[in-house]
Scaffold this active site. Structure first.
Site, PDB file in Angstrom:
ATOM      1  CE  LYS A   1       0.989   1.371   4.310  1.00  0.00           C
ATOM      2  NZ  LYS A   1       1.703   2.597   4.635  1.00  0.00           N
TER       3      LYS A   1
ATOM      4  CG  ASP B   1      -0.061  -0.043   7.595  1.00  0.00           C
ATOM      5  OD1 ASP B   1      -0.816   0.903   7.908  1.00  0.00           O
ATOM      6  OD2 ASP B   1       1.173   0.072   7.499  1.00  0.00           O
TER       7      ASP B   1
HETATM    8  O1  C5P Z   1       0.561  -1.362  14.125  1.00  0.00           O
HETATM    9  P1  C5P Z   1       1.996  -1.385  13.738  1.00  0.00           P
HETATM   10  O2  C5P Z   1       2.699  -2.623  14.238  1.00  0.00           O
HETATM   11  O3  C5P Z   1       2.212  -1.166  12.290  1.00  0.00           O
HETATM   12  O4  C5P Z   1       2.650  -0.143  14.460  1.00  0.00           O
HETATM   13  C1  C5P Z   1       4.048  -0.011  14.642  1.00  0.00           C
HETATM   14  C2  C5P Z   1       4.301   1.126  15.605  1.00  0.00           C
HETATM   15  O5  C5P Z   1       3.946   2.367  14.983  1.00  0.00           O
HETATM   16  C3  C5P Z   1       3.483   1.079  16.865  1.00  0.00           C
HETATM   17  O6  C5P Z   1       4.102   0.322  17.832  1.00  0.00           O
HETATM   18  C4  C5P Z   1       3.399   2.552  17.246  1.00  0.00           C
HETATM   19  O7  C5P Z   1       4.618   2.953  17.860  1.00  0.00           O
HETATM   20  C5  C5P Z   1       3.337   3.243  15.909  1.00  0.00           C
HETATM   21  N1  C5P Z   1       1.959   3.562  15.457  1.00  0.00           N
HETATM   22  C6  C5P Z   1       1.268   4.585  16.091  1.00  0.00           C
HETATM   23  N2  C5P Z   1       0.005   4.906  15.646  1.00  0.00           N
HETATM   24  C7  C5P Z   1      -0.558   4.259  14.617  1.00  0.00           C
HETATM   25  C8  C5P Z   1       0.139   3.223  13.969  1.00  0.00           C
HETATM   26  C9  C5P Z   1       1.398   2.897  14.409  1.00  0.00           C
HETATM   27  O8  C5P Z   1       1.754   5.219  17.030  1.00  0.00           O
HETATM   28  N3  C5P Z   1      -1.786   4.613  14.214  1.00  0.00           N
END
Ligand code: C5P
Length: 278
Positions: free
Chosen positions: A8, A131
């Site tokens: 994406k 995502d």
């Molecule tokens: O959900 P994902 O594993 O992709 O997120 C990785 C990191 O990115 C999270 O641990 C967080 O620190 C940050 N994040 C965030 N807010 C979001 C998505 C991700 O703070 N909406």
């Protein structure tokens, strides 16, 4: 069974606050693109995982975590062997791991006769990563909350995209932290994009693409600024960061312009891919 797991890009990415769970509140138009990983799944007695990139062969790979979540939720005792042909650069802000998790969840459900409802699959995906929901959805949507509240958007043109990335890599949590420390004003690219979409104004829609992380990523990884400039010099109508970077994308008028830009960028030593919005 061979399945495709699509990357994406973030056409817009506005950060609108901090959520009670500590994640950042997003308003982002996310678009799956045709750049993809290939995943082969076959029934097996034990869960096995292999990948063309050996550093990804660990138990915390999102493919394994997605498969374990599926088997736990469905109660199915049979297992699978999974082979991941990784083509999407990582970590890059292209949702590559999330794409794999989404494809595994959907693929396993189909392979085992759809034991889980779409809602159950979606809930499992949302727990695995911010995502994963857009990757499960598979077409352009406004993503809010942590990324899991989706409003499908129809009518977004199938734009010609060039994705390019240099040698540096960035950690997503580190980029969010740098953004928090920078105290930047909230952008509203997303509203501008939606207005342009409503007016079928493709020029305004392309101009509305943006990413709130750019001011901080420009500092953390100046190479992204250079690649965006090169994309513009090669004729891109707009060039922006995807997700928390460091991949960037350019939007091109024609596919041949995009193909030409990929060749030029590769000659400069960058990894570059020609793809389209799905
Ligand atoms: O959900 P994902 O594993 O992709 O997120 C990785 C990191 O990115 C999270 O641990 C967080 O620190 C940050 N994040 C965030 N807010 C979001 C998505 C991700 O703070 N909406």
């Amino acid at each position: 069974m061979i399945i495709k797991a699509y990357a994406k890009i973030n056409l817009t990415l506005d950060i609108v606050g901090i959520l009670p769970n500590g994640f950042h509140g997003l308003r982002s138009i996310m678009a799956p693109v045709s750049l993809c990983d290939h995943i082969t799944i076959e029934k097996s007695n034990t869960l096995q995982f292999d990948c063309n990139i050996k550093s990804l062969c660990s138990d915390d790979n999102l493919c394994i975590r997605a498969a374990n979540a599926f088997f736990q939720e469905s109660g199915i005792s049979e297992r699978v062997s999974i082979y991941l042909q990784k083509n999407i650069p990582f970590p890059a802000g292209l949702g590559g791991g999330s794409a794999d998790a989404a494809a595994i969840l959907k693929g396993l459900n189909s392979l085992f006769g759809n034991p889980l409802t779409q809602q159950q699959l979606f809930n499992l995906g949302a727990k695995l990563g911010s995502d994963v929901p857009i990757c499960m959805h598979g077409s352009v949507a406004l993503c809010e909350g942590r990324g899991e509240i989706l409003t499908p958007l129809s009518g977004v043109p199938k734009l010609n995209i060039v994705i390019a990335i240099g040698g540096e890599r960035l950690s997503t949590p580190l980029v969010f932290k740098a953004y928090d420390n920078a105290n930047l004003p909230v952008q509203n690219d997303t509203d501008n994009f939606i207005t342009a979409l409503g007016q079928s104004d493709t020029t305004a829609l392309i101009n509305a693409c943006g990413n709130a992380f750019e001011p901080v990523v420009d500092k953390l990884c100046p190479e992204t600024t250079q690649i965006r400039s090169k994309l513009l010099a090669l004729g891109a109508l707009n060039a922006r960061l995807s997700g928390s970077g460091p991949s960037v994308y350019g939007i091109f008028q024609t596919e041949s312009d995009a193909v030409n830009a990929v060749t030029q960028l590769q000659n400069m030593g960058y990894s570059a891919y020609n793809c389209k919005i799905m």
